[in-house]
Design an enzyme around this catalytic site. Structure first.
Site, PDB file in Angstrom:
ATOM      1  N   HIS A 112      -1.367   8.225   2.383  1.00 54.12           N
ATOM      2  CA  HIS A 112      -0.148   8.957   2.057  1.00 54.12           C
ATOM      3  C   HIS A 112      -0.053  10.196   2.938  1.00 54.12           C
ATOM      4  O   HIS A 112      -1.076  10.795   3.252  1.00 54.12           O
ATOM      5  CB  HIS A 112      -0.129   9.377   0.573  1.00 54.12           C
ATOM      6  CG  HIS A 112       1.240   9.731   0.114  1.00 54.12           C
ATOM      7  ND1 HIS A 112       1.754  10.992   0.260  1.00 54.12           N
ATOM      8  CD2 HIS A 112       2.224   8.966  -0.416  1.00 54.12           C
ATOM      9  CE1 HIS A 112       2.992  10.988  -0.194  1.00 54.12           C
ATOM     10  NE2 HIS A 112       3.312   9.773  -0.607  1.00 54.12           N
ATOM     11  N   ASP A 158       2.055   2.340  -4.653  1.00 54.25           N
ATOM     12  CA  ASP A 158       2.563   1.001  -4.371  1.00 54.25           C
ATOM     13  C   ASP A 158       1.499  -0.072  -4.503  1.00 54.25           C
ATOM     14  O   ASP A 158       1.804  -1.253  -4.644  1.00 54.25           O
ATOM     15  CB  ASP A 158       3.169   0.955  -2.964  1.00 54.25           C
ATOM     16  CG  ASP A 158       4.462   1.731  -2.911  1.00 54.25           C
ATOM     17  OD1 ASP A 158       5.154   1.766  -3.947  1.00 54.25           O
ATOM     18  OD2 ASP A 158       4.781   2.300  -1.866  1.00 54.25           O
TER      19      ASP A 158
END
Ligand code: CMC
Length: 429
Positions: A307, A365
């Protein structure tokens, strides 16, 4: 501004004092707005890794601590205590609602859930095998052709109506895109159901049978929505703000956000992640994929890992993992091959030096795909569900931008093309 702090910049031997700004939380910000006027230089920051493009009071992320706050409230508390619709109110208006405010808000949202009947024909223009995200970009953009009474961005009431319409209708549009792709009749929204249950109903009910939404799945869907509701200035939100800065209507701006979300580095990662798990197929093939992810020349990344902001852990992933366990338990899924691969991949990545040193942790996700797959959604619906959830964040940020900033977004560039040259006629080329 913080009067006591200044940054100094030396350009070609000349010194410039740059004012500093202090946020409520997070690092100080050097204000470079006058830099070009005064020093005749631009700054270079592709990917905006060091550039704040706006002020915002909506969401705060501390990437090192793995902290995500909506209007100051930690995501873990909201996920445990709140609901997606309450979070929508919080993000839009800044405070948690009173009981009366929540009743009014719920009633306003649920009374906007149907789409214009003529929109059904619009869907039928798409091929059956269209990706639901393609359909959503088109249909949400087309809302500006249907709802002319909420296009004037200078009118607060019209902005409010546009916001209600999008939060209410995006689930309907996504469910219609899904139904169309599987050749089933559209299911109208049912306003007696919660926001999440209504979406599940519109996706999985058929006219011939009763469909009762399982409360565990309803709660899991509501959590998925809450956890994705906003994430400060990510790529799709920045796209919405940039589109909105030109004065484009809100439906066009959100359609632009949906288009940006689709990419596999952003919202498309949930689909890409589950497809990757299926492609790996069996636990014994994981080392091959780990090796590929480490090889810079392969161009392959482990989807669902890493991320831009979270460099410790993704707090949304922690909550999502709990939800995944609940859903899998309820559905009695313990040993399917995709889940085995996911668990082993998670274990290896969390203990492998490459992933530890680059601070690559499973992100939201990674787990959301596992839940949605277990619920029976095809992978192509994963990103549309992200889009439904993020709609409130996009709209809250768009509203904030409209009321606070009159400037069109217009980055500079570092030109690396040819020098000025003269046109040469085709006979002489
Ligand atoms: N697998 C393998 N290596 C990776 C990965 C990955 N998933 N992500 C980053 N790296 C490596 C990358 O090669 C680079 O190595 P080096 O420093 O040696 O060049 C280093 O880690 C930093 O990567 P980066 O691309 O500079 O990091 P970024 O902050 O620009 O990208 C990211 C963040 C999310 C786009 C990236 O981690 C990625 O592509 N992840 C996979 C896609 C994904 O799961 N996206 C969903 C994000 S969460 C949902 C959302 O907010 O949309």
């Amino acid at each position: 501004m913080c009067a006591d702090k200044t940054a100094k910049l030396s350009v070609n031997g000349k010194e410039y004092d740059l004012p500093m700004m202090s946020p409520v939380m997070g690092p100080d910000v050097v204000d470079i707005r006058k830099l070009y006027d005064e020093a005749d230089v631009f700054t270079f920051d592709p990917g905006f890794t060091s550039t704040a493009a706006c002020k915002s009071a909506i969401t705060y992320i501390d990437g090192d601590k793995g902290e995500l706050l909506y209007r100051g409230y930690p995501i873990e508390q909201l996920a445990a205590e709140s609901t997606h619709l309450e979070v929508c109110f919080l993000l839009l208006y800044g405070e948690l609602p009173t009981k009366a405010q929540m009743e009014d808000f719920t009633s306003r949202i649920t009374r906007h859930t149907m789409v214009h009947e003529q929109m059904h024909y619009f869907f039928r223009g798409f091929r059956r095998d269209s990706h639901p995200m393609a359909t959503m970009v088109g249909v949400v953009g087309a809302m500006s052709a249907f709802y002319h009474d909420s296009l004037d961005i200078t009118d607060p009431w019209q902005r409010e109506v546009a916001a209600m319409r999008m939060i209410a209708k995006l689930p309907t549009i996504a469910a219609m895109a899904y139904k169309y792709s599987v050749g089933q009749p559209f299911v109208y929204p049912k306003n007696s159901l919660s926001y999440a249950a209504n979406f599940l109903h519109m996706c999985f009910a058929v006219p011939t049978e009763d469909y009762v939404v399982n409360p565990v799945l309803e709660k899991a869907m509501d959590r998925i929505m809450m956890l994705h509701a906003d994430h400060e200035q990510n790529a799709s939100t920045s796209t919405v703000r940039l589109a909105g800065s030109s004065g484009a209507n809100p439906f066009a701006c959100i359609a632009a956000g949906i288009a940006c979300l689709w990419g596999p580095a952003h919202g498309g990662a949930n689909q890409a992640c589950l497809e990757m798990l299926r492609e790996i197929g069996t636990v014994d093939r994981i080392p091959e994929y780990i090796a590929k992810a480490k090889d810079k020349n392969s161009g392959f990344r482990l989807m669902g890992f890493g991320h831009r902001v979270y460099k410790n852990f993704d707090p949304r992933a922690t909550v999502m993992k709990e939800s995944a366990d609940e859903v899998l338990e309820l559905l009695g899924i313990h040993n399917n091959p995709t889940l085995q691969v996911a668990k082993e991949l998670e274990r290896i990545a969390l203990s492998d030096d490459y992933f530890i040193s680059k601070k690559l942790y499973p992100n939201v996700d990674f787990y959301s795909g596992i839940i949605l797959d277990a619920m029976g959604f095809p992978t192509s619906m994963f990103t549309p569900i992200f889009a439904i959830s993020r709609t409130v964040g996009w709209i809250s940020q768009w509203k904030e931008m409209i009321t606070e900033n009159g400037k069109i977004g217009r980055p500079r560039q570092l030109y690396v093309g040819p020098q000025k040259r003269d046109y040469v006629d085709v006979r002489h080329r």
